[in-house]
Design a protein around this motif. Structure first.
Motif, PDB file in Angstrom:
ATOM      1  N   VAL B   8      30.956  44.454  47.762  1.00  0.00           N
ATOM      2  CA  VAL B   8      30.494  44.936  46.452  1.00  0.00           C
ATOM      3  C   VAL B   8      31.650  45.611  45.720  1.00  0.00           C
ATOM      4  CG1 VAL B   8      29.034  46.637  45.328  1.00  0.00           C
ATOM      5  CG2 VAL B   8      28.069  45.123  47.034  1.00  0.00           C
ATOM      6  N   LEU B   9      32.434  46.421  46.482  1.00  0.00           N
ATOM      7  CA  LEU B   9      33.593  47.061  45.859  1.00  0.00           C
ATOM      8  C   LEU B   9      34.541  46.003  45.293  1.00  0.00           C
ATOM      9  CD1 LEU B   9      35.289  49.576  45.292  1.00  0.00           C
ATOM     10  CD2 LEU B   9      36.308  49.314  47.567  1.00  0.00           C
ATOM     11  N   ALA B  10      34.761  44.947  46.095  1.00  0.00           N
ATOM     12  CA  ALA B  10      35.655  43.878  45.628  1.00  0.00           C
ATOM     13  C   ALA B  10      35.102  43.208  44.382  1.00  0.00           C
ATOM     14  CB  ALA B  10      35.857  42.837  46.729  1.00  0.00           C
ATOM     15  N   ALA B  11      33.818  42.975  44.362  1.00  0.00           N
ATOM     16  CA  ALA B  11      33.221  42.307  43.201  1.00  0.00           C
ATOM     17  C   ALA B  11      33.384  43.151  41.953  1.00  0.00           C
ATOM     18  CB  ALA B  11      31.742  42.023  43.471  1.00  0.00           C
ATOM     19  N   LEU B  12      33.110  44.455  42.082  1.00  0.00           N
ATOM     20  CA  LEU B  12      33.229  45.328  40.920  1.00  0.00           C
ATOM     21  C   LEU B  12      34.673  45.413  40.444  1.00  0.00           C
ATOM     22  CD1 LEU B  12      30.718  48.151  41.942  1.00  0.00           C
ATOM     23  CD2 LEU B  12      30.447  46.380  40.215  1.00  0.00           C
ATOM     24  N   LEU B  13      35.578  45.529  41.425  1.00  0.00           N
ATOM     25  CA  LEU B  13      36.999  45.618  41.068  1.00  0.00           C
ATOM     26  C   LEU B  13      37.433  44.344  40.334  1.00  0.00           C
ATOM     27  CD1 LEU B  13      39.084  47.779  41.563  1.00  0.00           C
ATOM     28  CD2 LEU B  13      39.836  46.539  43.581  1.00  0.00           C
ATOM     29  N   PHE B  14      36.959  43.215  40.825  1.00  0.00           N
ATOM     30  CA  PHE B  14      37.297  41.947  40.179  1.00  0.00           C
ATOM     31  C   PHE B  14      36.781  41.930  38.734  1.00  0.00           C
ATOM     32  CE2 PHE B  14      36.495  37.533  39.101  1.00  0.00           C
ATOM     33  CZ  PHE B  14      37.692  36.941  39.472  1.00  0.00           C
ATOM     34  N   SER B  15      35.556  42.406  38.535  1.00  0.00           N
ATOM     35  CA  SER B  15      34.995  42.405  37.185  1.00  0.00           C
ATOM     36  C   SER B  15      35.789  43.311  36.267  1.00  0.00           C
ATOM     37  CB  SER B  15      33.540  42.857  37.226  1.00  0.00           C
ATOM     38  OG  SER B  15      32.804  41.980  38.029  1.00  0.00           O
ATOM     39  N   ILE B  16      36.230  44.467  36.828  1.00  0.00           N
ATOM     40  CA  ILE B  16      37.060  45.352  36.009  1.00  0.00           C
ATOM     41  C   ILE B  16      38.354  44.640  35.628  1.00  0.00           C
ATOM     42  CG2 ILE B  16      38.402  47.484  36.078  1.00  0.00           C
ATOM     43  CD1 ILE B  16      36.136  48.635  37.827  1.00  0.00           C
ATOM     44  N   GLY B  17      38.900  43.912  36.581  1.00  0.00           N
ATOM     45  CA  GLY B  17      40.109  43.144  36.279  1.00  0.00           C
ATOM     46  C   GLY B  17      39.846  42.106  35.194  1.00  0.00           C
ATOM     47  N   VAL B  18      38.691  41.457  35.277  1.00  0.00           N
ATOM     48  CA  VAL B  18      38.342  40.473  34.242  1.00  0.00           C
ATOM     49  C   VAL B  18      38.291  41.148  32.883  1.00  0.00           C
ATOM     50  CG1 VAL B  18      36.441  39.084  33.356  1.00  0.00           C
ATOM     51  CG2 VAL B  18      37.149  38.859  35.723  1.00  0.00           C
ATOM     52  N   TYR B  19      37.646  42.285  32.847  1.00  0.00           N
ATOM     53  CA  TYR B  19      37.559  42.992  31.565  1.00  0.00           C
ATOM     54  C   TYR B  19      38.956  43.311  31.051  1.00  0.00           C
ATOM     55  CZ  TYR B  19      36.889  46.684  28.189  1.00  0.00           C
ATOM     56  OH  TYR B  19      36.949  47.448  27.056  1.00  0.00           O
ATOM     57  N   GLY B  20      39.810  43.793  31.948  1.00  0.00           N
ATOM     58  CA  GLY B  20      41.164  44.153  31.511  1.00  0.00           C
ATOM     59  C   GLY B  20      41.931  42.951  30.987  1.00  0.00           C
ATOM     60  N   VAL B  21      41.803  41.840  31.704  1.00  0.00           N
ATOM     61  CA  VAL B  21      42.535  40.646  31.263  1.00  0.00           C
ATOM     62  C   VAL B  21      42.063  40.217  29.876  1.00  0.00           C
ATOM     63  CG1 VAL B  21      42.789  38.181  31.697  1.00  0.00           C
ATOM     64  CG2 VAL B  21      43.123  39.798  33.537  1.00  0.00           C
ATOM     65  N   LEU B  22      40.764  40.278  29.663  1.00  0.00           N
ATOM     66  CA  LEU B  22      40.228  39.780  28.401  1.00  0.00           C
ATOM     67  C   LEU B  22      40.343  40.774  27.260  1.00  0.00           C
ATOM     68  CD1 LEU B  22      37.036  37.898  29.574  1.00  0.00           C
ATOM     69  CD2 LEU B  22      39.347  37.051  29.272  1.00  0.00           C
ATOM     70  N   ALA B  23      40.394  42.059  27.574  1.00  0.00           N
ATOM     71  CA  ALA B  23      40.292  43.052  26.510  1.00  0.00           C
ATOM     72  C   ALA B  23      41.618  43.671  26.140  1.00  0.00           C
ATOM     73  CB  ALA B  23      39.308  44.157  26.917  1.00  0.00           C
ATOM     74  N   ARG B  24      42.582  43.697  27.053  1.00  0.00           N
ATOM     75  CA  ARG B  24      43.815  44.405  26.745  1.00  0.00           C
ATOM     76  C   ARG B  24      44.672  43.603  25.793  1.00  0.00           C
ATOM     77  NH1 ARG B  24      43.494  49.566  27.199  1.00  0.00           N
ATOM     78  NH2 ARG B  24      44.450  50.403  29.082  1.00  0.00           N
ATOM     79  N   ARG B  25      45.411  44.331  24.950  1.00  0.00           N
ATOM     80  CA  ARG B  25      46.226  43.662  23.957  1.00  0.00           C
ATOM     81  C   ARG B  25      47.658  43.499  24.449  1.00  0.00           C
ATOM     82  NH1 ARG B  25      45.286  45.797  18.357  1.00  0.00           N
ATOM     83  NH2 ARG B  25      44.042  43.922  18.158  1.00  0.00           N
ATOM     84  N   ASN B  26      48.178  44.533  25.098  1.00  0.00           N
ATOM     85  CA  ASN B  26      49.556  44.473  25.582  1.00  0.00           C
ATOM     86  C   ASN B  26      49.616  43.562  26.800  1.00  0.00           C
ATOM     87  OD1 ASN B  26      52.010  45.179  26.995  1.00  0.00           O
ATOM     88  ND2 ASN B  26      52.189  46.837  25.491  1.00  0.00           N
ATOM     89  N   SER B  27      50.566  42.642  26.804  1.00  0.00           N
ATOM     90  CA  SER B  27      50.580  41.654  27.876  1.00  0.00           C
ATOM     91  C   SER B  27      50.965  42.272  29.217  1.00  0.00           C
ATOM     92  CB  SER B  27      51.515  40.499  27.520  1.00  0.00           C
ATOM     93  OG  SER B  27      52.706  40.995  26.983  1.00  0.00           O
ATOM     94  N   VAL B  28      51.689  43.394  29.215  1.00  0.00           N
ATOM     95  CA  VAL B  28      51.998  44.050  30.491  1.00  0.00           C
ATOM     96  C   VAL B  28      50.725  44.609  31.099  1.00  0.00           C
ATOM     97  CG1 VAL B  28      53.343  45.850  31.575  1.00  0.00           C
ATOM     98  CG2 VAL B  28      54.304  44.575  29.682  1.00  0.00           C
TER      99      VAL B  28
END
Lengths: 220, 123, 658
Positions: B8-28
């Motif tokens: 479950v921790l892995a799933a949530l962490l993955f979703s947070i990563g998805v959000y970051g990839v899709l929402a962040r503007r700076n490519s770094v």
């Protein structure tokens, strides 16, 4: 597949255990897990770009602790060395070289934010539903020594030698690629910038894995 | 330990990563989010390795490989980001739209200066 | 007798035409002999055939041309007195026209094609005359139509000629379509295309749809012979060269319709209704055309309307069941109308205008064309029908036929029962013919008075050009005024003048012309002779009186206008008659406008509806493309969002669907 996993898990699961009677390891795991999640959330939401990198350090470090709790000690140390030591430092340099603003930047998130939130929530809901449904009756029997350096090293060099060497070739290719890409093809003004990128790296990177990292350093 | 905790921790962490990839503007920052997703996978690998008690330690070996690959990935990714920044003058993902259809209207973004837009779309 | 002689008659001019077409461009010097000699030889052969055949005999020669699913088509010759007479007439007129044309179109660069077309036309007419098979006859009929189209459009540089040729073609074709159907119905009933077979079937009562057949055939006849609803092409066809008018529109092509009805008269006699229709058409045609002729300014148009009217006489005689009278009038009319046209051509050359009023203003015209003046006078007297010219006898035969038909004992001469002809047809024709005789005399007198005004009436105007509305004469400057009457143009006139004067006498003796035909009497009866002559003289006198009155008024007003008796005679009808009673305008209103409107509708449907679908599909694809383009922002995050959302959806569907 889930059903087969469930069958397998069911055979493994001792009947006496339950959700509502957590062991000490589990409590620590959950607490650290919450910290990791919080740090990760801050990483992807904070308006200060450098802070995001620092929150990433916290999250990755927390994950290293989780690896330790799962008895994978060698992986945990590798995580600390490579991620915390080199990747985060690289990221920080990247931020600086792209002139990321220090302090709060109001436009850190793109206009895609709400779509991203929706997709992420959907992903989370799907995955959590799936894994909880699949593994609600599975328990890990945490024996000691499963992830010690000796055991992992033995299996790595006994069974995984070929992929390991292939990986070193991949690293070499990535290295050459990075050099080619970051070099300014036309020469001129970009050369000093590349040098800036080059200079700090050997100093900040600790010697981690003799097979891969030293070669990187020598090539550059 | 109950297997649900790490997965479950892995799933949530993955979703947070998805959000970051899709929402962040700076490519770094996008690259950092990718690291989060990779680590979620690593957690899964380690957890299943421990659960299945694999005699070959396939999960942990693969975790090591993934970490190595992540290092290579971030090196290359940063090189690309630097190159983009050098040629385009920006590291923002949503400003680098030169491969898009020029004739189609670019939806107006909140905040960007007109010169930044023109710089990002130049050439 | 030898079949080769009549077979060569249509073949020779056709071969001559082919030879001219082959050599005309490279060796123009050959054109004249090639134009004259085959036609002359054909005329001589036609005369030979007629003499060999003699009187009261027929010749039928048949060879199978092609088998069909139904009645077979034969290449067959049928010669009797009628074919002899008409073929000799055709040969005579065609020869005269070819000789005349050598001078008339001396400087024309397109003379070879003209001569070839005239020869081909002559061949087609011979074919129509000699053919014993309806399909082969139709071939000649249509070849005449297309030659007529080309010849009327000879001066295709002028818009008038182009329009006139198209009009002639379309109007005659409009009649040819029902004509074709009529032939098919006829052959369907008689089970043969052979005319002899058709006539036998008619005699034995095997034709089941006589009225339908007769009316369908009448449509084609009306188109070809310029009868009332389809007559409008003939006056316009005067845009062609004058010899063409003489050949086609006086002696041959328009005669083809009359000839066909006379050949198939037994079929028509089976249907009283068709005869009444024919009588009404003939009556309307006669009176209307005579009124129009009285108002025309163009000398050729006067003659053209006169032709229409005389064809009405022939059609009237046929409606009365007397084909002898019809063919008698056909031949005499063919001779004198050709003479009139050729004389008018000389006159036009000398005057450089078609306009009668313009001719009236030219001083000394009568002295420059003495021969043409004489022959024109002879032709006009024959047209009016004064004894002893041919027109008197033939017109009198028509009167006699109409009188007998009105009495109820029609002169069918054994072709059918006298009771087959309704009395109504006889009365209609008789009254119309009487009225037309007066009008004919009037317009002939008017033509003469205007073209050759007496010294007293002549008004000399130095720069008297054609009237504003006068049609353009394409033959301007083709001969110099000093050579107004070359020999090649003068001699055909006198050759044609001989039958014009003397042909009528052949009807007096029952052994001469009547024996060649059906054997009925063509001798004028005293009553009709006196009445006919009286009507003609009355017409002449009325016109002369009107002209005197008009001249006196013009002189009193000291005006320079030309005194026109037609204006005084017609009164309020003058304008309408000048424009052919607005039949063309009516047709424009009834047919041309709806057709154009329908074309506009089709254009609209094609452009707005059909093309709408095509453009709509294109537009839909374009819209879709626009929508897809909108999604191609170049922003990788957007793409990735869609990708991941899709992956999640698929995962959910797979998980739920299991």
């Amino acid at each position: 597949m889930t059903s087969s996993l469930l069958l397998a898990a069911g055979s493994l699961a001792p009947a006496s255990r339950g959700f509502l009677s957590p062991t000490g390891v589990e409590i620590v795991f959950v607490l650290v897990g919450l910290a990791v999640l919080g740090a990760a959330l801050l990483t992807v939401t904070t308006k200060q770009l450098v802070h995001a990198a620092l929150w990433l350090v916290v999250a990755l470090g927390g994950l290293a602790v989780e690896f330790l709790l799962l008895t994978a000690e060698f992986v945990a140390w590798v995580q600390v060395l490579i991620y915390l030591g080199s990747v985060v430092v690289l990221v920080l340099f990247g931020l600086m070289l792209t002139k990321a603003p220090i302090g709060r930047s109001p436009d850190a998130d793109s206009g895609n934010r709400w779509v991203a939130l929706g997709v992420a929530l959907a992903t989370a809901a799907t995955l959590v539903t799936l894994v909880v449904d699949a593994f609600r009756t599975s328990w890990i029997d945490l024996g000691s020594g499963g992830g010690s350096t000796a055991a992992v090293g033995a299996s790595l060099f006994r069974y995984w030698v070929l992929p390991f060497e292939a990986l070193s070739v991949l690293l070499l290719a990535a290295l050459v690629g990075a050099v080619v890409i970051s070099r300014n093809g036309k020469g001129g003004t970009a050369a000093p910038r590349a040098g800036k990128l080059r200079t700090p790296r050997p100093a900040t990177r600790p010697a981690t894995r003799p097979s891969t990292r030293p070669s990187t350093r020598q090539e550059r | 330990m109950h297997l649900a905790y790490p997965v479950v921790l892995a799933a949530l962490l993955f979703s947070i990563g998805v959000y970051g990839v899709l929402a962040r503007r700076n490519s770094v920052l996008v690259l950092m989010s990718v690291e989060l997703m990779l680590n979620a996978v690593n957690l899964n690998l380690v957890a299943f390795d421990a659960w299945l008690r694999d005699s070959l330690h396939a999960g942990q070996a693969l975790t090591l490989f993934t970490i190595t690959l992540a290092a290579a990935e971030i090196g290359l990714g940063l090189a690309i980001v630097l190159l983009v920044f050098r040629t385009r003058g920006t590291a923002d993902v949503d400003r680098v739209t030169a491969l898009g259809d020029r004739a189609a209207e670019i939806p107006a973004q909140a905040g960007p200066a007109p010169d930044a837009v023109s710089k990002g779309q130049a050439l | 007798m030898n079949v080769a002689v009549p077979a060569l008659v249509p073949a020779l001019p056709a071969l001559g035409a082919a030879a001219i077409f082959a050599t005309g461009r490279r060796a123009p010097g050959w054109t004249r002999p090639l134009a004259i000699l085959p036609v002359l030889a054909a005329a001589a052969l036609a005369l030979t055939a007629a003499l060999q055949l003699g009187t009261g005999r027929t010749l039928n020669a048949t060879t199978l041309l092609t088998p069909t699913g139904g009645p077979d088509i034969y290449l067959s010759l049928h010669l009797d007195g009628y074919t002899s007479l008409i073929s000799v007439l055709v040969g005579l007129v065609a020869t005269c026209v070819q000789i005349y044309s050598t001078a008339y179109l001396k400087a024309d660069p397109r003379y070879p094609s003209y001569a070839a077309l005239v020869s081909l036309f002559t061949a087609a007419m011979f074919l129509v005359v000699y053919s014993g098979d309806l399909v082969v006859l139709l071939v000649g009929w249509e070849v005449m139509g297309i030659c007529s189209y080309f010849l009327i459009g000879h001066h295709w540089e002028t818009a008038d000629a182009r329009a006139a040729s198209l009009k002639a073609f379309l109007v005659t074709k409009l009649g040819d379509v029902p004509f074709l159907f009529g032939i098919f119905v006829l052959a369907g009933d008689a089970h043969t295309f052979q005319i002899s077979g058709v006539l036998a079937a008619a005699a034995h009562g095997q034709l089941h749809h006589p009225t339908l057949i007769a009316l369908l055939l009448l449509a084609g006849v009306a188109g070809k012979s310029a009868q009332f609803p389809l007559h409008t092409w003939l006056p316009d066809a005067m845009a062609g060269p004058t010899p063409v008018s003489a050949l086609i529109h006086a002696a041959t092509m328009v005669a083809a319709g009359i000839y066909l009805v006379s050949r198939l008269l037994p079929v028509f006699l089976l249907s009283g209704a068709a005869l009444v229709v024919l009588a009404v058409l003939a009556a309307v045609t006669m009176i209307g055309s005579a009124l129009c002729a009285l108002a025309q300014d163009d000398i050729k148009r006067v003659l053209a309307y006169s032709t229409v009217g005389q064809l009405g006489y022939m059609a009237g005689a046929l409606a009365c069941g007397d084909r002898e009278a019809a063919v008698f009038h056909l031949v005499s009319h063919g001779a004198f109308k050709a003479l009139l046209f050729l004389s008018a051509g000389v006159l036009i050359h000398a005057a450089h205008t078609n306009s009668l009023t313009a001719m009236a203003r030219i001083p000394g015209l009568r002295g420059r064309v003495p021969d043409a003046r004489w022959t024109l006078g002879i032709g006009l007297v024959a047209l009016v029908g004064l004894p002893p010219f041919s027109g008197f006898f033939s017109k009198d035969a028509v009167f006699t036929a109409a009188e007998h038909a009105a009495d109820g004992n029609a002169l069918t001469n054994g072709v059918g029962p006298a009771s087959a002809v309704p009395q109504a047809a006889g009365w209609i024709v008789l009254i119309a013919a009487g009225l037309t005789a007066v009008l004919t005399a009037a317009y002939a007198t008017r033509l003469w008075l205007l073209a050759f005004p007496a010294k007293a009436g002549q008004v000399a105007v130095p720069n008297g050009g054609p009237e504003a509305g006068a049609p353009y004469s394409p033959e301007l400057d083709e001969v110099t005024p000093g050579h107004a009457e070359p020999a090649a143009m003068r001699w055909p006139l006198w050759v044609l003048a001989i039958p014009t004067i003397g042909f009528g006498v052949t009807g007096l003796n029952p052994d001469w012309l009547p024996k060649l035909l059906d054997g009925g009497s063509l001798r004028p009866s005293p009553a009709t002779a006196v009445v006919g002559t009286g009507l003609a003289v009355a017409g002449v006198l009325i016109c002369w009186a009107a002209w005197r009155g008009a001249t006196a008024r013009v002189r009193a007003a000291a005006a320079t206008a030309v005194p026109d008796p037609g204006r005084a005679l017609l009164g309020p009808l003058y304008r309408a008659a000048q424009h052919g009673f607005f039949v063309d305008r009516l047709y424009t209103l009834l047919f041309v406008r709806p057709t154009v409107a329908a074309a506009e509708l089709v254009k609209f449907l094609d452009r707005e509806v059909v093309e709408g679908y095509v453009q709509g599909s294109g537009g839909a694809a374009k819209l879709l493309g626009w929508a897809v383009r909108r999604s191609q922002t170049g922003n990788a995050q957007t793409y990735l969002s869609a990708l991941l959302a899709g992956v999640v959806l698929i995962a959910v569907f797979v998980a739920v669907g299991r």
